[in-house]
Design a protein around this motif. Structure first.
Motif, PDB file in Angstrom:
ATOM      1  N   ASN A  88      73.595  45.481  58.567  1.00  0.00           N
ATOM      2  CA  ASN A  88      74.893  44.811  58.714  1.00  0.00           C
ATOM      3  C   ASN A  88      76.096  45.591  58.220  1.00  0.00           C
ATOM      4  O   ASN A  88      77.209  45.056  58.230  1.00  0.00           O
ATOM      5  CB  ASN A  88      74.841  43.473  57.965  1.00  0.00           C
ATOM      6  N   TYR A  89      75.939  46.823  57.800  1.00  0.00           N
ATOM      7  CA  TYR A  89      77.062  47.548  57.187  1.00  0.00           C
ATOM      8  C   TYR A  89      78.279  47.632  58.096  1.00  0.00           C
ATOM      9  O   TYR A  89      79.418  47.627  57.622  1.00  0.00           O
ATOM     10  CB  TYR A  89      76.636  48.945  56.717  1.00  0.00           C
ATOM     11  N   GLU A  90      78.076  47.683  59.386  1.00  0.00           N
ATOM     12  CA  GLU A  90      79.195  47.795  60.328  1.00  0.00           C
ATOM     13  C   GLU A  90      80.044  46.531  60.380  1.00  0.00           C
ATOM     14  O   GLU A  90      81.203  46.581  60.766  1.00  0.00           O
ATOM     15  CB  GLU A  90      78.663  48.093  61.726  1.00  0.00           C
ATOM     16  N   HIS A  91      79.459  45.413  59.986  1.00  0.00           N
ATOM     17  CA  HIS A  91      80.132  44.127  60.127  1.00  0.00           C
ATOM     18  C   HIS A  91      80.839  43.665  58.858  1.00  0.00           C
ATOM     19  O   HIS A  91      81.538  42.653  58.892  1.00  0.00           O
ATOM     20  CB  HIS A  91      79.124  43.060  60.565  1.00  0.00           C
ATOM     21  N   TYR A  92      80.657  44.378  57.760  1.00  0.00           N
ATOM     22  CA  TYR A  92      81.291  43.971  56.504  1.00  0.00           C
ATOM     23  C   TYR A  92      82.770  44.313  56.502  1.00  0.00           C
ATOM     24  O   TYR A  92      83.182  45.384  56.950  1.00  0.00           O
ATOM     25  CB  TYR A  92      80.652  44.685  55.309  1.00  0.00           C
ATOM     26  N   THR A  93      83.563  43.393  55.961  1.00  0.00           N
ATOM     27  CA  THR A  93      84.967  43.710  55.698  1.00  0.00           C
ATOM     28  C   THR A  93      85.003  44.590  54.455  1.00  0.00           C
ATOM     29  O   THR A  93      83.994  44.747  53.754  1.00  0.00           O
ATOM     30  CB  THR A  93      85.787  42.430  55.444  1.00  0.00           C
ATOM     31  N   ASP A  94      86.167  45.134  54.149  1.00  0.00           N
ATOM     32  CA  ASP A  94      86.292  45.965  52.942  1.00  0.00           C
ATOM     33  C   ASP A  94      85.955  45.157  51.690  1.00  0.00           C
ATOM     34  O   ASP A  94      85.277  45.657  50.790  1.00  0.00           O
ATOM     35  CB  ASP A  94      87.708  46.540  52.827  1.00  0.00           C
ATOM     36  N   THR A  95      86.420  43.930  51.636  1.00  0.00           N
ATOM     37  CA  THR A  95      86.145  43.069  50.478  1.00  0.00           C
ATOM     38  C   THR A  95      84.657  42.773  50.363  1.00  0.00           C
ATOM     39  O   THR A  95      84.093  42.838  49.260  1.00  0.00           O
ATOM     40  CB  THR A  95      86.938  41.755  50.592  1.00  0.00           C
ATOM     41  N   LYS A 118      76.621  53.687  53.464  1.00  0.00           N
ATOM     42  CA  LYS A 118      77.991  53.733  52.949  1.00  0.00           C
ATOM     43  C   LYS A 118      78.795  54.813  53.676  1.00  0.00           C
ATOM     44  O   LYS A 118      79.941  54.583  54.064  1.00  0.00           O
ATOM     45  CB  LYS A 118      77.947  54.009  51.443  1.00  0.00           C
ATOM     46  N   ILE A 119      78.194  55.967  53.890  1.00  0.00           N
ATOM     47  CA  ILE A 119      78.873  57.061  54.590  1.00  0.00           C
ATOM     48  C   ILE A 119      79.108  56.697  56.059  1.00  0.00           C
ATOM     49  O   ILE A 119      80.194  56.924  56.595  1.00  0.00           O
ATOM     50  CB  ILE A 119      78.058  58.367  54.478  1.00  0.00           C
ATOM     51  N   LYS A 120      78.112  56.126  56.718  1.00  0.00           N
ATOM     52  CA  LYS A 120      78.268  55.742  58.123  1.00  0.00           C
ATOM     53  C   LYS A 120      79.360  54.702  58.297  1.00  0.00           C
ATOM     54  O   LYS A 120      80.084  54.709  59.289  1.00  0.00           O
ATOM     55  CB  LYS A 120      76.954  55.175  58.670  1.00  0.00           C
ATOM     56  N   ARG A 121      79.471  53.806  57.325  1.00  0.00           N
ATOM     57  CA  ARG A 121      80.465  52.742  57.408  1.00  0.00           C
ATOM     58  C   ARG A 121      81.887  53.295  57.328  1.00  0.00           C
ATOM     59  O   ARG A 121      82.779  52.839  58.027  1.00  0.00           O
ATOM     60  CB  ARG A 121      80.251  51.734  56.282  1.00  0.00           C
ATOM     61  N   ASP A 122      82.098  54.292  56.464  1.00  0.00           N
ATOM     62  CA  ASP A 122      83.446  54.812  56.257  1.00  0.00           C
ATOM     63  C   ASP A 122      83.376  56.307  55.927  1.00  0.00           C
ATOM     64  O   ASP A 122      83.531  56.698  54.771  1.00  0.00           O
ATOM     65  CB  ASP A 122      84.118  54.035  55.123  1.00  0.00           C
ATOM     66  N   PRO A 123      83.155  57.150  56.929  1.00  0.00           N
ATOM     67  CA  PRO A 123      82.962  58.577  56.665  1.00  0.00           C
ATOM     68  C   PRO A 123      84.181  59.270  56.054  1.00  0.00           C
ATOM     69  O   PRO A 123      84.028  60.140  55.215  1.00  0.00           O
ATOM     70  CB  PRO A 123      82.633  59.171  58.030  1.00  0.00           C
ATOM     71  N   LEU A 124      85.379  58.887  56.457  1.00  0.00           N
ATOM     72  CA  LEU A 124      86.570  59.570  55.945  1.00  0.00           C
ATOM     73  C   LEU A 124      86.769  59.358  54.444  1.00  0.00           C
ATOM     74  O   LEU A 124      87.195  60.267  53.739  1.00  0.00           O
ATOM     75  CB  LEU A 124      87.816  59.117  56.710  1.00  0.00           C
ATOM     76  N   ASN A 125      86.483  58.184  53.964  1.00  0.00           N
ATOM     77  CA  ASN A 125      86.664  57.903  52.544  1.00  0.00           C
ATOM     78  C   ASN A 125      85.444  58.308  51.705  1.00  0.00           C
ATOM     79  O   ASN A 125      85.439  58.108  50.510  1.00  0.00           O
ATOM     80  CB  ASN A 125      86.980  56.423  52.318  1.00  0.00           C
ATOM     81  N   ASN A 126      84.447  58.862  52.342  1.00  0.00           N
ATOM     82  CA  ASN A 126      83.238  59.301  51.637  1.00  0.00           C
ATOM     83  C   ASN A 126      82.930  60.765  51.893  1.00  0.00           C
ATOM     84  O   ASN A 126      81.774  61.169  51.899  1.00  0.00           O
ATOM     85  CB  ASN A 126      82.056  58.427  52.041  1.00  0.00           C
ATOM     86  N   LEU A 127      83.978  61.579  52.088  1.00  0.00           N
ATOM     87  CA  LEU A 127      83.774  62.989  52.370  1.00  0.00           C
ATOM     88  C   LEU A 127      83.004  63.693  51.253  1.00  0.00           C
ATOM     89  O   LEU A 127      82.141  64.531  51.524  1.00  0.00           O
ATOM     90  CB  LEU A 127      85.117  63.693  52.586  1.00  0.00           C
ATOM     91  N   ILE A 128      83.298  63.357  50.026  1.00  0.00           N
ATOM     92  CA  ILE A 128      82.599  63.977  48.898  1.00  0.00           C
ATOM     93  C   ILE A 128      81.115  63.649  48.962  1.00  0.00           C
ATOM     94  O   ILE A 128      80.272  64.512  48.709  1.00  0.00           O
ATOM     95  CB  ILE A 128      83.217  63.520  47.559  1.00  0.00           C
ATOM     96  N   GLU A 129      80.778  62.399  49.305  1.00  0.00           N
ATOM     97  CA  GLU A 129      79.383  61.990  49.421  1.00  0.00           C
ATOM     98  C   GLU A 129      78.665  62.779  50.519  1.00  0.00           C
ATOM     99  O   GLU A 129      77.472  63.073  50.394  1.00  0.00           O
ATOM    100  CB  GLU A 129      79.283  60.486  49.711  1.00  0.00           C
ATOM    101  N   ILE A 130      79.371  63.104  51.573  1.00  0.00           N
ATOM    102  CA  ILE A 130      78.755  63.798  52.702  1.00  0.00           C
ATOM    103  C   ILE A 130      78.246  65.177  52.257  1.00  0.00           C
ATOM    104  O   ILE A 130      77.185  65.611  52.666  1.00  0.00           O
ATOM    105  CB  ILE A 130      79.748  63.927  53.871  1.00  0.00           C
ATOM    106  N   PHE A 131      79.023  65.839  51.413  1.00  0.00           N
ATOM    107  CA  PHE A 131      78.667  67.202  51.006  1.00  0.00           C
ATOM    108  C   PHE A 131      77.777  67.264  49.772  1.00  0.00           C
ATOM    109  O   PHE A 131      77.386  68.335  49.350  1.00  0.00           O
ATOM    110  CB  PHE A 131      79.935  68.022  50.787  1.00  0.00           C
ATOM    111  N   ASN A 132      77.422  66.107  49.194  1.00  0.00           N
ATOM    112  CA  ASN A 132      76.506  66.103  48.044  1.00  0.00           C
ATOM    113  C   ASN A 132      75.083  65.984  48.478  1.00  0.00           C
ATOM    114  O   ASN A 132      74.683  65.577  49.448  1.00  0.00           O
ATOM    115  CB  ASN A 132      76.843  64.965  47.087  1.00  0.00           C
TER     116      ASN A 132
END
Length: 100
Positions: free
Chosen positions: A37-44, A86-100
């Motif tokens: 369900n990660y795609e369906h969650y709001t930010d809150t 978490k990365i798939k849901r919001d890749p731009l705000n998780n750039l650091i996570e992508i490279f770890n």
């Protein structure tokens, strides 16, 4: 009456789970739900999910001495699966996570 007592004892015995096993079951269900369900969650809603994840990590610390090596491996996989969702849901705000 004795028959009912035996049935009640059996139900009680079966329903009582070791806290470690209950943690593993609950954490696995939590991760499965996030992946589905990660795609369906709001930010809150996702912030609440992240808080729940932190609570699972705290429980994990409390139970860490009781896990076998295979259970530790399974928990690590749960952490990796959460990170990927978490990365798939919001890749731009998780750039650091992508490279770890």
């Amino acid at each position: 009456m004795k028959k009912y007592k035996i049935i009640l004892l059996i139900i009680l015995f079966v329903s009582c789970k070791n806290p470690k096993d209950q943690f593993l079951d609950d954490f696995g269900l939590f991760i499965n739900d996030i992946e589905a369900n990660y795609e369906h969650y709001t930010d809150t809603e996702f912030k609440v999910v992240e808080i729940n994840f932190i609570e699972f990590k705290d429980q994990q610390k409390d139970l860490k001495d009781y896990f076998s090596e295979s259970e530790k491996k399974r928990i690590k996989e749960y952490h990796d699966r959460f990170r990927k969702a978490k990365i798939k849901r919001d890749p731009l705000n998780n750039l650091i996570e992508i490279f770890n």
